[in-house]
Design an enzyme around this catalytic site. Structure first.
Site, PDB file in Angstrom:
ATOM      1  N   SER A 132       0.845  -1.190   0.000  1.00  0.00           N
ATOM      2  CA  SER A 132       0.000   0.000   0.000  1.00  0.00           C
ATOM      3  C   SER A 132       0.880   1.239   0.000  1.00  0.00           C
ATOM      4  CB  SER A 132      -0.903   0.027   1.233  1.00  0.00           C
ATOM      5  OG  SER A 132      -1.552   1.288   1.364  1.00  0.00           O
ATOM      6  N   TYR A 146      -2.300  -0.749  10.269  1.00  0.00           N
ATOM      7  CA  TYR A 146      -2.302  -1.052   8.835  1.00  0.00           C
ATOM      8  C   TYR A 146      -1.023  -0.535   8.175  1.00  0.00           C
ATOM      9  CZ  TYR A 146      -3.874  -1.105   3.950  1.00  0.00           C
ATOM     10  OH  TYR A 146      -3.984  -1.318   2.595  1.00  0.00           O
TER      11      TYR A 146
END
Length: 237
Positions: A132, A146
């Site tokens: 990501s 995350y």
């Protein structure tokens, strides 16, 4: 030319969103594709009917199950690890078990699947992990766990690239930004906030990400390894 024709591919986490787009892309080029899924049985069955790929039920949070699946599918030419969990909220109140499961899927699963795949992967093999843009930049609160998990993939890829380079196996991370999917829909409640910090003020598509994965899996990317490939519309610019 279909550069993936005749190659064998395993996509971990392939039933929906970016994973499904990757399955479609490889299958469309004539590759032999298997993909795993955990809970989306209907979506997996529909993708099998659409592409001719094989679906294997396997929980990426369960190390033994995941390693067993990779071992059973080996040897294959290309591993794409797309399984991932998103967890948001105040780190002072987030459930610790939920954080541990996120780490199990996003980090431990990526590591163990990559290592197991490499045991039997032929020379010229490819390991591609979907990370990501939040591995590089986190402009919002509530996403510490995350972001941590996606940053961990960067170190993993750099290290495994060294470990497997002598066998001509490349290891790369693809880092999408806001991408239209069930997890992050283009018309979702946070879209405007995300677009406000992007150079291209729209969500990307799963097909965009799949195209980058195809390139990294192909013959023209043989010298690219241990690298992060960000596709985020300028989110991190």
């Amino acid at each position: 030319m279909a550069e993936s024709s005749g190659r064998k591919v395993l996509v971990v986490g392939g039933s929906r969103g970016i994973g499904a787009a990757i399955v479609r892309a490889f299958a469309g080029e004539g590759a032999s594709v298997a993909f795993t899924y955990a809970g989306s049985a209907d979506a997996a069955a529909a993708l099998v009917d659409e592409t001719g790929a094989r679906a294997v039920r396997s929980d990426a949070a369960d190390r033994d199950a995941l390693v067993g699946t990779v071992r059973a599918e080996a040897p294959f030419d290309i591993l794409v690890y797309n399984a991932g969990l998103l967890l948001t909220g105040d780190p002072l109140t987030l459930d610790a078990d939920a954080v541990d499961r996120l780490i199990d899927v996003n980090v431990r699963g990526a590591y163990h699947a990559s290592v197991e795949a490499a045991r039997a992967m032929p020379a010229g093999g490819r390991i591609i992990v979907i990370g990501s843009t939040n591995g590089d930049r986190m402009p919002f609160d509530g996403l510490a766990a995350y972001a941590m998990s996606k940053s961990a993939l960067q170190g993993m890829a750099r290290g495994l690239a060294r470990d497997f380079g002598a066998r001509d196996i490349t290891v790369n991370v693809v880092q999408p930004g806001p991408t239209d999917s069930d997890m992050n829909p283009a018309d979702g409640p946070h879209a405007a906030m995300m677009h406000s910090v992007m150079a291209i003020k729209r969500h990307g598509t799963a097909d965009d990400v799949a195209s980058l994965v195809l390139y990294l899996a192909g013959p023209h990317a043989g010298g690219i390894t241990g690298a992060m490939h960000t596709i985020d519309g300028g989110f991190g610019a």
